[in-house]
Design a protein around this motif. Sequence first.
Motif, short mmCIF file in Angstrom:
data_model
loop_
_atom_site.label_atom_id
_atom_site.label_comp_id
_atom_site.label_asym_id
_atom_site.label_seq_id
_atom_site.Cartn_x
_atom_site.Cartn_y
_atom_site.Cartn_z
N GLY A 294 31.76 101.27 21.02
CA GLY A 294 32.05 100.11 20.19
C GLY A 294 30.96 99.07 20.22
N ALA A 295 31.04 98.10 19.32
CA ALA A 295 30.10 96.99 19.31
C ALA A 295 30.13 96.29 20.66
CB ALA A 295 30.48 96.01 18.20
N GLY A 296 28.95 95.89 21.13
CA GLY A 296 28.86 95.26 22.44
C GLY A 296 28.57 96.24 23.56
N THR A 297 28.50 97.54 23.25
CA THR A 297 28.10 98.58 24.22
C THR A 297 26.79 99.19 23.74
OG1 THR A 297 29.20 100.42 23.10
CG2 THR A 297 30.54 99.07 24.60
N PRO A 298 26.11 99.97 24.58
CA PRO A 298 24.85 100.59 24.14
C PRO A 298 24.97 101.43 22.87
CG PRO A 298 25.03 100.72 26.51
CD PRO A 298 26.34 100.18 26.03
N SER A 299 26.10 102.10 22.67
CA SER A 299 26.25 102.95 21.48
C SER A 299 26.36 102.15 20.20
CB SER A 299 27.49 103.85 21.62
OG SER A 299 28.68 103.07 21.55
N GLY A 300 26.84 100.92 20.28
CA GLY A 300 26.93 100.05 19.12
C GLY A 300 28.10 100.31 18.20
N GLY A 301 28.89 101.35 18.45
CA GLY A 301 30.02 101.66 17.57
C GLY A 301 30.73 102.91 18.05
N GLY A 302 31.54 103.49 17.17
CA GLY A 302 32.17 104.78 17.45
C GLY A 302 33.54 104.74 18.06
N GLU A 303 34.04 103.55 18.47
CA GLU A 303 35.34 103.52 19.14
C GLU A 303 36.47 103.90 18.20
OE1 GLU A 303 35.79 100.12 16.76
OE2 GLU A 303 34.04 100.82 17.83
N ASP A 304 36.34 103.56 16.92
CA ASP A 304 37.38 103.93 15.95
C ASP A 304 37.34 105.43 15.66
OD1 ASP A 304 34.88 103.62 14.78
OD2 ASP A 304 35.62 102.65 12.96
N LEU A 305 36.14 106.00 15.51
CA LEU A 305 36.02 107.43 15.25
C LEU A 305 36.57 108.24 16.41
CD1 LEU A 305 32.37 107.50 13.80
CD2 LEU A 305 34.52 106.91 12.66
N ASP A 306 36.24 107.82 17.61
CA ASP A 306 36.74 108.48 18.81
C ASP A 306 38.27 108.44 18.85
OD1 ASP A 306 36.60 109.37 21.76
OD2 ASP A 306 37.57 107.40 21.92
N MET A 307 38.84 107.30 18.50
CA MET A 307 40.29 107.15 18.51
C MET A 307 40.95 108.08 17.50
SD MET A 307 43.03 105.91 19.75
CE MET A 307 42.55 104.54 20.80
N PHE A 308 40.41 108.15 16.28
CA PHE A 308 41.02 109.01 15.26
C PHE A 308 40.98 110.47 15.67
CE2 PHE A 308 39.38 105.63 12.08
CZ PHE A 308 40.42 104.80 12.41
N MET A 309 39.87 110.91 16.25
CA MET A 309 39.79 112.30 16.69
C MET A 309 40.77 112.57 17.84
SD MET A 309 35.75 113.37 16.41
CE MET A 309 35.06 111.92 17.23
N ARG A 310 40.89 111.62 18.76
CA ARG A 310 41.82 111.82 19.87
C ARG A 310 43.27 111.84 19.40
NH1 ARG A 310 41.56 107.76 24.15
NH2 ARG A 310 40.19 106.45 22.92
N VAL A 311 43.57 111.07 18.37
CA VAL A 311 44.92 111.09 17.80
C VAL A 311 45.24 112.50 17.30
CG1 VAL A 311 46.28 110.32 15.82
CG2 VAL A 311 45.08 108.65 17.22
N ILE A 312 44.35 113.09 16.52
CA ILE A 312 44.59 114.42 15.97
C ILE A 312 44.62 115.46 17.09
CG2 ILE A 312 43.70 116.21 14.45
CD1 ILE A 312 44.79 113.83 12.94
N LEU A 313 43.63 115.42 17.98
CA LEU A 313 43.56 116.41 19.05
C LEU A 313 44.72 116.28 20.02
CD1 LEU A 313 39.72 116.23 19.71
CD2 LEU A 313 40.96 118.20 18.78
N GLY A 314 45.31 115.10 20.10
CA GLY A 314 46.46 114.89 20.98
C GLY A 314 47.77 115.36 20.38
N GLY A 315 47.70 115.97 19.18
CA GLY A 315 48.91 116.48 18.55
C GLY A 315 49.67 115.47 17.72
N HIS A 316 49.04 114.32 17.46
CA HIS A 316 49.69 113.29 16.66
C HIS A 316 49.36 113.49 15.18
CE1 HIS A 316 50.95 110.91 20.15
NE2 HIS A 316 49.77 111.23 20.68
N ARG A 317 50.04 112.74 14.35
CA ARG A 317 49.83 112.81 12.90
C ARG A 317 49.23 111.50 12.40
NH1 ARG A 317 54.68 115.32 10.01
NH2 ARG A 317 53.50 117.21 10.55
N LEU A 318 48.19 111.61 11.58
CA LEU A 318 47.49 110.46 11.01
C LEU A 318 47.63 110.50 9.49
CD1 LEU A 318 43.95 109.19 11.98
CD2 LEU A 318 44.49 109.59 9.58
N VAL A 319 47.89 109.35 8.89
CA VAL A 319 48.02 109.25 7.44
C VAL A 319 46.97 108.27 6.91
CG1 VAL A 319 49.46 108.40 5.54
CG2 VAL A 319 50.46 109.85 7.32
N TYR A 320 46.20 108.71 5.92
CA TYR A 320 45.34 107.80 5.17
C TYR A 320 46.15 107.29 3.99
CZ TYR A 320 41.92 106.23 1.75
OH TYR A 320 41.25 105.49 0.81
#
Length: 418
Positions: A294-320
């Motif tokens: 995320g912003a404020g870390t060396p990577s500068g971002g990615g916390e939202d992308l990581d969360m969405f992938m973990r939601v799916i991989l964790g067996g949860h359902r995501l709706v756009y």
Amino acid sequence: MEAPIYVGELEITEPVAALNLPDRADGRAWTGVHSLVRMRGIPVGYAFLETGALDPAGIARQVWSQLGPEISARCERAGAAAPGSLPETGLRAVPDPDDGGPELPAISVVVCTRDRPGSVVTALGGLTGLDYPSFEIVVVDNAPSSDATRDAVRSEFSGDPRVRYVREPRPGLSRARNRGVAEASAEIVAFTDDDVRVDKGWLAGIARGFRAAPGVSCVTGLIATARLENAEQLYFHLREGWGASCERRVYDLAGNRDESPLYPYSPGIFGAGASFAMTRTALRDVGGFDEALGAGTPSGGGEDLDMFMRVILGGHRLVYEPAAVVWHFHRTELAELTRQMRAYGSGCTAALTAIVMKNPRSRVEIPPRVARGVARVFTLNDRVKDNPTLPPGLMRREMAGLLAGPGLYLKGRREARR
């Protein structure tokens, strides 16, 4: 396509009005109108309107020529007959969509900010005007350098019991979001940024997404472009393609998979951090936001992308859910856009690195897909590479970020442990 382009909206169940474009301070002429077309408030698609035909008949004709099939399909879905054209009087016979009834859940909205008092006050002005019966707003001031944000929020919103200010001293957007979740009181927690304007029906759209299918744990929304004043904003608009889809999608590991061979490691299809919501149950299950991203870390971002992938991989359902609309103000300065594109690149591969390190399944699935992922990046570049009016060199910055992301994530993990 060339900037400046006027950004507008059109509700096609109401009479079509002529559009008189405002004069620009710089004297430049608008090259067209980028219009979000809605039916009973729900986005149908975008129409690009020529400036020479902005009378009611001209607008109706252009919208129908570009979105006729989509409009007809939406009418039939709503129980109305498919029209043969878009009348200037509007499609008044189309009924309101079935939104699942009057019961709407309470929602906590988390807005994270850092040293941007003007932006956050503007964002809060839109949030406090939302058309929704029960919500609270938690403003998380992340490692501020002064009390300016606290003073601005208290000055403008001290009389509104829905708005609460908290300070998170540890820098990093993921830490701020985790603090917001800890402070929130509702089961559904929605997240947005301080550089967006929320649509008045944003939370109603979020609730609609949670009712779209059984067992929904995460809802993402449409992020529309707020302004296309110059080449920098147009570059981001075309490159990222935020808000391009106006069709609801359901994602999981069962029968609702995307056709992409990268799925579920193509996080850009799910949405972005400026407009999404999760249940507290799902947040606890997946472990909250990764504080090395995320912003404020060396990577500068990615916390939202990581969360969405973990939601799916964790067996949860995501709706756009495109009915959950926010309007994003893209960067206007080349230096800011350059930093942003590099951070987007590094955040993407940092998030993928995080998934590989945390999920045994991903260690097997991701490496064979790397080549396809690189090819997809270059395919996205096709949107901007042949437009001579756009700033050059940004793709190189993004690629540099992609290459640096894995190392930056590891650096972020070391810093987070300290």
